[in-house]
Write a protein that holds these residues in place. Structure first.
Motif, mmCIF file in Angstrom:
data_model
loop_
_atom_site.group_PDB
_atom_site.id
_atom_site.type_symbol
_atom_site.label_atom_id
_atom_site.label_comp_id
_atom_site.label_asym_id
_atom_site.label_seq_id
_atom_site.Cartn_x
_atom_site.Cartn_y
_atom_site.Cartn_z
ATOM 1 N N GLN A 281 80.596 12.600 -31.702
ATOM 2 C CA GLN A 281 80.243 12.813 -30.308
ATOM 3 C C GLN A 281 81.204 13.740 -29.577
ATOM 4 O O GLN A 281 80.828 14.393 -28.605
ATOM 5 C CB GLN A 281 80.177 11.467 -29.575
ATOM 6 C CG GLN A 281 78.990 10.610 -29.987
ATOM 7 C CD GLN A 281 78.833 9.402 -29.093
ATOM 8 O OE1 GLN A 281 79.706 9.072 -28.298
ATOM 9 N NE2 GLN A 281 77.700 8.732 -29.220
ATOM 10 N N VAL A 282 82.441 13.831 -30.064
ATOM 11 C CA VAL A 282 83.440 14.666 -29.396
ATOM 12 C C VAL A 282 83.560 16.025 -30.082
ATOM 13 O O VAL A 282 83.410 17.077 -29.455
ATOM 14 C CB VAL A 282 84.815 13.968 -29.366
ATOM 15 C CG1 VAL A 282 85.860 14.886 -28.702
ATOM 16 C CG2 VAL A 282 84.714 12.645 -28.632
ATOM 17 N N THR A 283 83.788 16.033 -31.377
ATOM 18 C CA THR A 283 84.044 17.287 -32.088
ATOM 19 C C THR A 283 82.757 17.984 -32.536
ATOM 20 O O THR A 283 82.782 19.168 -32.865
ATOM 21 C CB THR A 283 84.915 17.027 -33.328
ATOM 22 O OG1 THR A 283 84.175 16.215 -34.258
ATOM 23 C CG2 THR A 283 86.200 16.298 -32.939
ATOM 24 N N LYS A 284 81.645 17.249 -32.603
ATOM 25 C CA LYS A 284 80.346 17.757 -33.077
ATOM 26 C C LYS A 284 80.360 18.107 -34.560
ATOM 27 O O LYS A 284 79.475 18.817 -35.043
ATOM 28 C CB LYS A 284 79.907 18.984 -32.261
ATOM 29 C CG LYS A 284 79.755 18.703 -30.774
ATOM 30 C CD LYS A 284 78.729 17.608 -30.494
ATOM 31 C CE LYS A 284 78.571 17.339 -29.017
ATOM 32 N NZ LYS A 284 77.617 16.226 -28.742
ATOM 33 N N GLU A 285 81.322 17.595 -35.301
ATOM 34 C CA GLU A 285 81.341 17.818 -36.745
ATOM 35 C C GLU A 285 80.307 16.930 -37.415
ATOM 36 O O GLU A 285 80.044 15.805 -36.987
ATOM 37 C CB GLU A 285 82.736 17.514 -37.304
ATOM 38 C CG GLU A 285 83.809 18.489 -36.848
ATOM 39 C CD GLU A 285 85.165 18.156 -37.448
ATOM 40 O OE1 GLU A 285 85.252 17.140 -38.179
ATOM 41 O OE2 GLU A 285 86.130 18.901 -37.203
ATOM 42 N N GLY A 328 70.144 22.972 -34.224
ATOM 43 C CA GLY A 328 71.053 22.479 -33.189
ATOM 44 C C GLY A 328 72.509 22.703 -33.513
ATOM 45 O O GLY A 328 72.923 23.779 -33.956
ATOM 46 N N TYR A 329 73.304 21.660 -33.308
ATOM 47 C CA TYR A 329 74.747 21.767 -33.531
ATOM 48 C C TYR A 329 75.054 22.097 -34.989
ATOM 49 O O TYR A 329 74.406 21.599 -35.904
ATOM 50 C CB TYR A 329 75.430 20.454 -33.124
ATOM 51 C CG TYR A 329 75.390 20.246 -31.629
ATOM 52 C CD1 TYR A 329 76.280 20.910 -30.795
ATOM 53 C CD2 TYR A 329 74.427 19.425 -31.050
ATOM 54 C CE1 TYR A 329 76.236 20.744 -29.427
ATOM 55 C CE2 TYR A 329 74.372 19.248 -29.685
ATOM 56 C CZ TYR A 329 75.279 19.913 -28.871
ATOM 57 O OH TYR A 329 75.218 19.759 -27.515
ATOM 58 N N ASN A 330 76.011 22.971 -35.162
ATOM 59 C CA ASN A 330 76.427 23.470 -36.469
ATOM 60 C C ASN A 330 75.373 24.349 -37.126
ATOM 61 O O ASN A 330 75.503 24.714 -38.293
ATOM 62 C CB ASN A 330 76.794 22.308 -37.415
ATOM 63 C CG ASN A 330 77.923 21.464 -36.879
ATOM 64 O OD1 ASN A 330 79.064 21.916 -36.790
ATOM 65 N ND2 ASN A 330 77.605 20.234 -36.495
ATOM 66 N N VAL A 384 73.783 13.404 -22.547
ATOM 67 C CA VAL A 384 74.721 12.408 -22.005
ATOM 68 C C VAL A 384 75.991 13.060 -21.470
ATOM 69 O O VAL A 384 76.468 12.732 -20.385
ATOM 70 C CB VAL A 384 75.072 11.358 -23.079
ATOM 71 C CG1 VAL A 384 76.056 10.329 -22.526
ATOM 72 C CG2 VAL A 384 73.797 10.674 -23.577
ATOM 73 N N GLN A 385 76.555 14.012 -22.231
ATOM 74 C CA GLN A 385 77.828 14.614 -21.868
ATOM 75 C C GLN A 385 77.639 16.088 -21.532
ATOM 76 O O GLN A 385 77.208 16.876 -22.382
ATOM 77 C CB GLN A 385 78.845 14.462 -23.012
ATOM 78 C CG GLN A 385 79.193 13.014 -23.324
ATOM 79 C CD GLN A 385 80.148 12.894 -24.501
ATOM 80 O OE1 GLN A 385 80.190 13.758 -25.366
ATOM 81 N NE2 GLN A 385 80.910 11.813 -24.525
ATOM 82 N N ARG A 386 77.969 16.444 -20.310
ATOM 83 C CA ARG A 386 77.877 17.837 -19.897
ATOM 84 C C ARG A 386 79.135 18.580 -20.334
ATOM 85 O O ARG A 386 80.254 18.064 -20.201
ATOM 86 C CB ARG A 386 77.714 17.919 -18.378
ATOM 87 C CG ARG A 386 77.332 19.302 -17.882
ATOM 88 C CD ARG A 386 77.170 19.316 -16.383
ATOM 89 N NE ARG A 386 76.631 20.590 -15.912
ATOM 90 C CZ ARG A 386 76.546 20.937 -14.648
ATOM 91 N NH1 ARG A 386 76.959 20.091 -13.715
ATOM 92 N NH2 ARG A 386 76.056 22.115 -14.304
ATOM 93 N N ASP A 387 78.956 19.773 -20.864
ATOM 94 C CA ASP A 387 80.089 20.574 -21.296
ATOM 95 C C ASP A 387 80.937 20.960 -20.085
ATOM 96 O O ASP A 387 80.409 21.234 -19.005
ATOM 97 C CB ASP A 387 79.585 21.837 -22.009
ATOM 98 C CG ASP A 387 80.688 22.563 -22.753
ATOM 99 O OD1 ASP A 387 81.424 23.341 -22.106
ATOM 100 O OD2 ASP A 387 80.792 22.367 -23.969
#
Length: 530
Positions: A281-285, A328-330, A384-387
Motif C-alpha cells: 500500500q505504501v511502496t506499490k511493489e 496499473g501499478y508497475n 483511498v490515498q491521494r498522492d
C-alpha cells in the motif's frame, strides 16, 4: 374531489323557501302528539309543512351514507401512495423511449443487433444504453425524486448496478477484516425495489461465502447471464462468476490466484476481464502474481486464453476481435490484444499483442472506444490515498496503432471512465472537477468543479444533463451545455452518513430510471413522477 360541497347551497335555498311551512308543520305535529285524532285535519290544513317535516326525517338516512361513501373514497384516494417507479416504467413503455426501442431490439424488430450490457452501458461508457445511435442519448430526467431505496446496513455498494429485464442487478461488499471481505449479488424489481433473489454463497454451506465486489455486473445480449468478478485489492483466490439472471443460480466459475476488480466485457460468446495484482500500500511493489487478462467462453466457462499484463484493474473494451485494456501499478500502459485462440494465432503466425503504448501514470479507469480512438484516464494515487503531488492525464490513442493522438494534463488522477456522446466527451477528475472535451482534438469546451468533493467513478452523459456521484455521497446534476451545477441528491443513509468517501458506484440510466449504489445508503432508484 369535493362533491358534497355542491349540496350546501341547494339545501340552503330550498330550506329558506319552505321554512315557514316546516315550522307550521312542526307546530301541528306537536299538537297531534297531544291529540292524535286531529291528524287527518292537520295534514289537510298544512300539507306542505308535513311534507317538509317528513323530508327532514328521511333526508339524514339518504345524505349521511352518501357523504360517508364520498368521504371514504376521498380519504382512500388521498392516502394512496402510487408506485411511482412502476408508473414511470409504464409511461416509458407508451412513449418513443429507450424502453420501447430496446424492447424492439430484443424482439428482433430493430435494425440494430442486440448488445450486451456492460459497465457504463456500452463501449462509449456514457452511463445509458440508447438504441437510437452513438450520437443520440436517452431522455434526461431532471425533476428527480427517490422512488425507492434498498438499504444495506454496514455494507457498501461499491459496484455499479445495471438495469436489464426490468430488473436491477447489483453487488455488495462488506469488509470483515483487512484481508477478508464478504459480498452478495442482488436482483431487485426495477419498479418497486423489492428483492427478487440474492446470492450469498457458492454452495449450501453458509460458510462458503462470496467475496466482496468492486467489479460491476455485465449482462449478455439475450439477458440470460450475468458475469462479474469478485474480490477487493487484498483478496486472493477469487473467482469470475456466471449467474443465471432469472433464478440467481451459479452456472460456472473460474478461479484466479488474486482478485478481479475489473468489470467484464462481453462480445458474442467471449467474456474478457482483468485479473489484478496485489501491491504494497505504501511502496506499490508487487506481492506475488503480476496479473493477466483472462478470456473465457460465456456458455461453458472454459478458459480460452490468458495474456500477460501487469495489474489490469482497468475494465477492458472488446470490439471486432480486439481487446483493449489498461495496465496499473508497475505496468503503466495501454495494450491491444487479438482475441482468437492460441491455436488460430499460431497457425496464422500472429502474436496476441497488437500494440502497447506506455503511459505516464497507472491506468485504473475503464477503456472507452469510439470509431477511431481508444480513450482512457490515468493518474497517481488511488481511491483511498491521494498522492501528495497529484497529477493525471486524459489520453486518446489511435485504435489501430496505439499512437497518441492527443493528451491532456489534469490536476489529479482520472479513475472514472471517459464518457462519450457524439463528438464530445466528459471526464471526471478525482479532485472533483469535470472536463468537457472535443473528442477528436482534446480541446476543452468547459471545465467545472462540483464543490470541494472528490469523484471516483464514471458518470451519465446525455444531451441535456450530466449525472455524477461525489465520493461523499451525493448524486450531482449539471447542465451538459455549460457545466452549470443544477442540484444534488443525497445517497447515503441519513442516520449513518458516509465517513470514508467510498461512494464510488457509477450511476446508470435506463427506462427513465437512474440506479446507483452508495457507501451507506444501499441501492437507490431515482426518477420523475409522470
Amino acid at each position: 374531489m369535493q362533491p358534497t360541497l355542491g349540496l350546501v347551497p341547494i339545501l340552503i335555498t330550498a330550506g329558506a323557501a319552505i321554512l315557514p311551512a316546516i315550522l307550521a308543520g312542526l307546530a301541528s305535529m306537536a299538537a297531534v302528539v297531544l291529540r292524535p285524532s286531529e291528524l287527518p285535519g292537520r295534514i289537510r290544513q298544512h300539507p306542505l309543512g308535513f311534507a317538509g317535516v317528513l323530508a327532514l326525517l328521511i333526508l339524514p338516512f339518504l345524505v349521511v351514507p352518501l357523504f360517508r361513501k364520498t368521504y371514504t373514497s376521498f380519504r382512500s384516494d388521498s392516502a394512496a401512495q402510487p408506485d411511482w417507479a412502476a408508473v414511470a416504467l409504464q409511461w416509458q413503455e407508451n412513449q418513443n423511449s429507450p424502453a420501447t426501442l430496446l424492447a424492439a431490439e430484443q424482439s428482433g424488430t430493430s435494425t440494430q443487433s442486440p448488445r450486451s450490457l456492460v459497465y457504463g452501458g456500452s463501449l462509449l461508457r456514457n452511463g445509458h444504453l440508447y438504441a437510437g445511435g452513438a450520437s443520440e442519448s436517452a431522455p434526461s430526467p431532471t425533476q428527480l425524486q427517490r422512488l425507492w431505496r434498498y438499504p444495506m446496513l454496514h455494507t457498501y455498494a461499491l459496484s455499479s448496478p445495471i438495469l436489464a429485464n426490468q430488473r436491477v442487478y447489483a453487488a455488495t461488499c462488506k469488509v470483515v477484516s483487512r484481508t477478508v471481505t464478504q459480498g452478495s449479488l442482488l436482483c431487485l424489481d426495477a419498479a418497486t425495489g423489492s428483492l427478487v433473489w440474492e446470492l450469498k454463497t457458492f454452495s449450501s454451506d453458509p460458510n462458503d461465502r462470496l467475496r466482496g465486489f468492486y467489479s460491476s455486473p455485465a449482462i449478455t445480449a439475450d439477458g440470460s447471464r450475468l458475469l462479474i468478478g469478485q474480490g477487493l485489492h487484498e483478496d486472493r483466490q477469487c473467482k469470475l462468476l456466471c449467474v443465471d439472471t432469472k433464478r440467481g443460480d451459479i452456472l460456472w466459475t473460474v478461479e484466479v490466484p488474486t482478485h478481479i476488480e475489473s468489470s467484464p466485457m462481453i462480445e458474442g460468446d467471449l467474456v474478457v476481464v482483468g485479473v489484478g495484482a496485489i501491491e504494497d500500500q505504501v511502496t506499490k511493489e508487487l506481492h506475488g502474481e503480476p496479473g493477466y487478462l483472462l478470456a473465457v467462453d460465456v456458455k461453458t466457462g472454459e478458459t480460452r486464453w490468458k495474456a500477460a499484463i501487469t495489474d489490469p484493474e482497468s475494465s477492458p473494451a472488446l470490439e471486432n476481435g480486439v481487446a483493449y485494456v489498461g495496465s496499473g501499478y508497475n505496468g503503466k500502459a495501454v495494450k491491444a490484444f487479438r482475441t482468437e485462440s492460441d491455436e488460430a494465432l499460431t497457425a496464422a503466425g500472429l502474436d496476441r499483442l497488437i500494440w502497447e503504448t506506455p503511459t505516464d501514470f497507472p491506468v485504473v479507469g475503464s477503456i472507452t472506444l469510439t470509431d477511431e480512438l481508444v480513450l482512457t484516464g490515468c493518474g497517481n494515487g488511488d481511491f483511498v490515498q491521494r498522492d501528495p503531488n497529484p497529477e493525471g492525464r486524459i489520453m486518446a490513442l489511435d485504435k489501430k496503432t496505439g499512437e497518441v493522438v492527443w493528451a491532456l494534463q489534469t490536476p489529479d488522477a482520472v479513475f472514472g471512465a471517459v464518457a462519450v456522446l457524439g463528438e464530445e466527451a466528459v471526464v471526471p477528475v478525482s479532485n472533483g472537477e469535470l472536463y468537457k472535451l472535443d473528442v477528436k482534438t482534446g480541446e476543452v469546451i468547459w471545465a467545472t468543479a462540483i464543490g470541494g468533493v472528490r469523484i471516483g467513478a464514471g458518470l451519465i452523459f446525455t444531451k441535456e444533463i450530466i449525472y455524477v456521484v461525489a465520493t461523499s455521497g451525493q448524486l450531482v446534476l449539471l447542465n451538459a451545455t455549460d457545466g452549470a451545477l443544477l442540484k444534488s441528491h443525497s445517497l447515503n443513509d441519513r442516520t449513518f452518513p458516509g465517513r470514508h468517501n467510498l461512494s464510488i458506484s457509477a450511476p446508470f440510466l435506463r427506462y427513465g430510471l437512474i440506479v446507483v449504489g452508495s457507501e451507506t445508503g444501499g441501492i437507490s432508484c431515482f426518477g420523475e413522477r409522470p
